[in-house]
Design a protein around this motif. Sequence first.
Motif, short mmCIF file in Angstrom:
data_model
loop_
_atom_site.label_atom_id
_atom_site.label_comp_id
_atom_site.label_asym_id
_atom_site.label_seq_id
_atom_site.Cartn_x
_atom_site.Cartn_y
_atom_site.Cartn_z
N LEU A 1 -2.30 2.32 7.60
CA LEU A 1 -1.23 2.77 6.70
C LEU A 1 -1.52 2.28 5.29
O LEU A 1 -2.09 1.21 5.10
CB LEU A 1 0.12 2.17 7.12
CG LEU A 1 0.90 2.78 8.27
CD1 LEU A 1 2.04 1.85 8.64
CD2 LEU A 1 1.42 4.15 7.88
N SER A 2 -1.07 3.05 4.30
CA SER A 2 -1.07 2.55 2.93
C SER A 2 0.29 1.92 2.64
O SER A 2 1.28 2.19 3.33
CB SER A 2 -1.33 3.69 1.94
OG SER A 2 -0.20 4.56 1.88
N ALA A 3 0.33 1.10 1.61
CA ALA A 3 1.60 0.50 1.21
C ALA A 3 2.61 1.58 0.82
O ALA A 3 3.80 1.47 1.15
CB ALA A 3 1.38 -0.46 0.04
N THR A 4 2.15 2.63 0.18
CA THR A 4 3.04 3.73 -0.19
C THR A 4 3.64 4.39 1.05
O THR A 4 4.84 4.69 1.09
CB THR A 4 2.27 4.77 -1.02
OG1 THR A 4 1.81 4.16 -2.23
CG2 THR A 4 3.16 5.96 -1.36
N ALA B 1 0.93 -6.31 0.72
CA ALA B 1 -0.36 -5.62 0.76
C ALA B 1 -0.84 -5.28 -0.64
O ALA B 1 -2.04 -5.35 -0.94
CB ALA B 1 -0.25 -4.36 1.61
N ASP B 2 0.08 -4.90 -1.51
CA ASP B 2 -0.28 -4.60 -2.90
C ASP B 2 -0.59 -5.87 -3.68
O ASP B 2 -1.54 -5.92 -4.48
CB ASP B 2 0.86 -3.85 -3.59
CG ASP B 2 0.88 -2.36 -3.26
OD1 ASP B 2 -0.18 -1.83 -2.88
OD2 ASP B 2 1.96 -1.76 -3.37
N ALA B 3 0.20 -6.91 -3.44
CA ALA B 3 0.07 -8.13 -4.25
C ALA B 3 -1.16 -8.94 -3.88
O ALA B 3 -1.80 -9.55 -4.75
CB ALA B 3 1.33 -8.98 -4.11
N PHE B 4 -1.50 -8.98 -2.61
CA PHE B 4 -2.54 -9.91 -2.15
C PHE B 4 -3.75 -9.22 -1.54
O PHE B 4 -4.67 -9.89 -1.07
CB PHE B 4 -1.95 -10.89 -1.14
CG PHE B 4 -0.73 -11.61 -1.65
CD1 PHE B 4 -0.82 -12.45 -2.75
CD2 PHE B 4 0.51 -11.43 -1.07
CE1 PHE B 4 0.30 -13.11 -3.23
CE2 PHE B 4 1.63 -12.09 -1.54
CZ PHE B 4 1.52 -12.93 -2.63
N GLY B 5 -3.76 -7.90 -1.49
CA GLY B 5 -4.88 -7.18 -0.91
C GLY B 5 -5.17 -5.92 -1.69
O GLY B 5 -5.17 -5.91 -2.92
N PHE B 6 -5.39 -4.83 -0.97
CA PHE B 6 -5.73 -3.56 -1.61
C PHE B 6 -4.80 -2.46 -1.14
O PHE B 6 -5.18 -1.28 -1.03
CB PHE B 6 -7.19 -3.22 -1.33
CG PHE B 6 -8.15 -4.24 -1.87
CD1 PHE B 6 -8.60 -4.18 -3.18
CD2 PHE B 6 -8.58 -5.30 -1.07
CE1 PHE B 6 -9.46 -5.14 -3.69
CE2 PHE B 6 -9.46 -6.26 -1.57
CZ PHE B 6 -9.89 -6.19 -2.89
N GLY B 7 -3.54 -2.83 -0.83
CA GLY B 7 -2.54 -1.84 -0.50
C GLY B 7 -2.71 -1.20 0.86
O GLY B 7 -2.24 -0.08 1.08
N GLU B 8 -3.33 -1.91 1.81
CA GLU B 8 -3.55 -1.36 3.14
C GLU B 8 -2.92 -2.24 4.19
O GLU B 8 -2.94 -3.47 4.08
CB GLU B 8 -5.04 -1.18 3.42
CG GLU B 8 -5.34 -0.48 4.74
CD GLU B 8 -6.83 -0.24 4.93
OE1 GLU B 8 -7.43 -0.91 5.80
OE2 GLU B 8 -7.39 0.61 4.20
N ILE B 9 -2.38 -1.60 5.24
CA ILE B 9 -1.76 -2.30 6.37
C ILE B 9 -2.32 -1.69 7.65
O ILE B 9 -2.61 -0.49 7.71
CB ILE B 9 -0.21 -2.13 6.35
CG1 ILE B 9 0.38 -2.68 5.05
CG2 ILE B 9 0.42 -2.82 7.56
CD1 ILE B 9 0.69 -1.61 4.03
N ARG B 10 -2.46 -2.50 8.65
CA ARG B 10 -2.88 -2.02 9.97
C ARG B 10 -1.76 -2.29 10.99
O ARG B 10 -1.01 -3.26 10.87
CB ARG B 10 -4.15 -2.73 10.46
CG ARG B 10 -5.29 -2.74 9.45
CD ARG B 10 -5.98 -1.41 9.33
NE ARG B 10 -7.06 -1.47 8.35
CZ ARG B 10 -8.29 -1.94 8.61
NH1 ARG B 10 -8.59 -2.39 9.84
NH2 ARG B 10 -9.21 -1.96 7.67
N VAL B 11 -1.69 -1.43 11.99
CA VAL B 11 -0.78 -1.63 13.13
C VAL B 11 -1.66 -2.01 14.32
O VAL B 11 -2.62 -1.31 14.63
CB VAL B 11 0.02 -0.35 13.45
CG1 VAL B 11 0.98 -0.61 14.60
CG2 VAL B 11 0.76 0.14 12.22
N SER B 12 -1.32 -3.09 15.00
CA SER B 12 -2.11 -3.50 16.16
C SER B 12 -1.47 -2.98 17.44
O SER B 12 -0.27 -2.72 17.48
CB SER B 12 -2.22 -5.03 16.23
OG SER B 12 -1.04 -5.61 16.76
#
Length: 556
Positions: free
Chosen positions: A53-56, A366-377
């Motif tokens: 997922l993206s942060a958006t 995700a935006d503040a500390f990474g590159f705006g990406e999230i994963r679902v496990s």
Amino acid sequence: MVDARVAQFRDQTRRYLAGELDEDAFKPLRLQNGLYIQRHAPMLRIAIPYGVLSATQLRGLARITEDFDEGWGHFSTRQNLQLNGPTLESVPDILEQLAGLQMHAVQTSGNCIRNVTTDHFAGVAVDEIADPRPYAELIRQWSTLHPEFAFLPRKFKIALTGSPGDRAAIHVHYIGLAMVAMPDGAIGFDVWVGGGLGRTPILASPMIESLPQAELLNYLEAVLRVYNRHGRRDNLYKARIKILVRALGADRFRSEVDAEWQALRADEARGRPSGPGRVSEAAVAALVSHFDPPDYPVFDDVAIAAAEARIATEGKVLGGFARWLARSRQAHRQPGFTAITISLKDGVHAPGDCTAAQMRAVADAADAFGFGEIRVSHHQNLVLPDVRIDALPELYSRLRRAGLAAANIGLLSDIIACPGGDFCSLANARSIPIALAIQETFEDLDALFDIGELELNISGCMNSCGHHHVGHIGILGVDKQGESFYQLSIGGLQGPTARLGRILGPSFAAEDIPDAIERLVRTYLGLRESRTERFVDAVQRLGIDVFKEAVYAYAD
């Protein structure tokens, strides 16, 4: 295409609500759009391809849960998101908003190829052979609206792993793909077929080793054609591919697939391809380019050492930080970065549930500390795959304020559970109250850390959406003359040496389950060889009889 599907389903819903379509006519139409009718309301399953997922997009999902549901969603073991309370009338509007987010619910239900799943640390894990996401995307494109496989005998699930550690549970999937390095340095696949849980749990059988990547889609096409041709359609309980593989025998099934595969290759060689054809290196390269790593800043050894020193200092003064980090941090291939797993098992909400406010908090992180990406496990948690290590204390503080800093990843309270009888019309028993009762019983963090790694999975019925068969401890809800009871199994295991748990004995009433689990744990703690021996390894060493005696002596 997605926009056209939304418009089509809007008209189908209108006609159903106006009485122009009956339930039998509407059912396959809604299933093709991810819509189930559950115990209290419709349930919409939203596709999250290979769990990315993206942060958006996550913020958009938060908005959808607030506008059309009760302000929360449920992340499933298939790396999807389920809404358990939308109205039927609102579903076309939800699908339209999803389309605006480049998302959809296509093939999240029905007898088709479902969401392709993979490792939630894909692309950043230090132990992977290569990033599996380009190949998951390749399979997604091949399988989406595939004309031959839209109405299979039963639903179909594919998982692949780029790591020998197998964090995608490929051995309990209908097709499991393990990436391997070929002698020439190219990527190949070991293919496993016929796994699955549910009423008849079966581990997958090996089909072929070191399949060249060029032949991946041809081989998958052959497997699906054999299943489509021979799979049972006359008996719902014997329709899955695992039953076909068992009925024919793995050797005969393998022979049938090989014959179909060779026929596909021969047709292609004659210039009359009847299948997807070979996957070109250019096509793979194009897909790989979509998953190029972000532009990581470079941290030298001095900067990394300084960040680690700060982490150690903060661990002494920032309450709970050190333990959270010990359970949540994952090694990363890029120096100066780590992956962080965010627990959705806080003992307040059902396992896998996430509120709209929490979704926004994760998206912001995700935006503040990474590159705006999230994963679902598939463990029903969320992952931030790219976190700068110098930002870890601030990230922890943010997550703690959002109620997302439980330090229990991989521990007993990190429970996998289906929605159960609170929502699902198929369930024999409730899962959520059992999970919450166990979490309350084992809320002491010192005790959890002493127990160590222990996976507990709960399913509300034999469909095994909670994967109870492969939990170190598995709990299955069963119905006894209208009353809910729970059967325990122990010794299950995911990963490269997957095995199915063994049933401990007669089922328990709901109120007795926390005490039974406590008895199992106490027996393990008294018999483990060392503090590093896991519960599941102790079960393998000792057998189940000693645990059975301890639990049922108490029950009697």
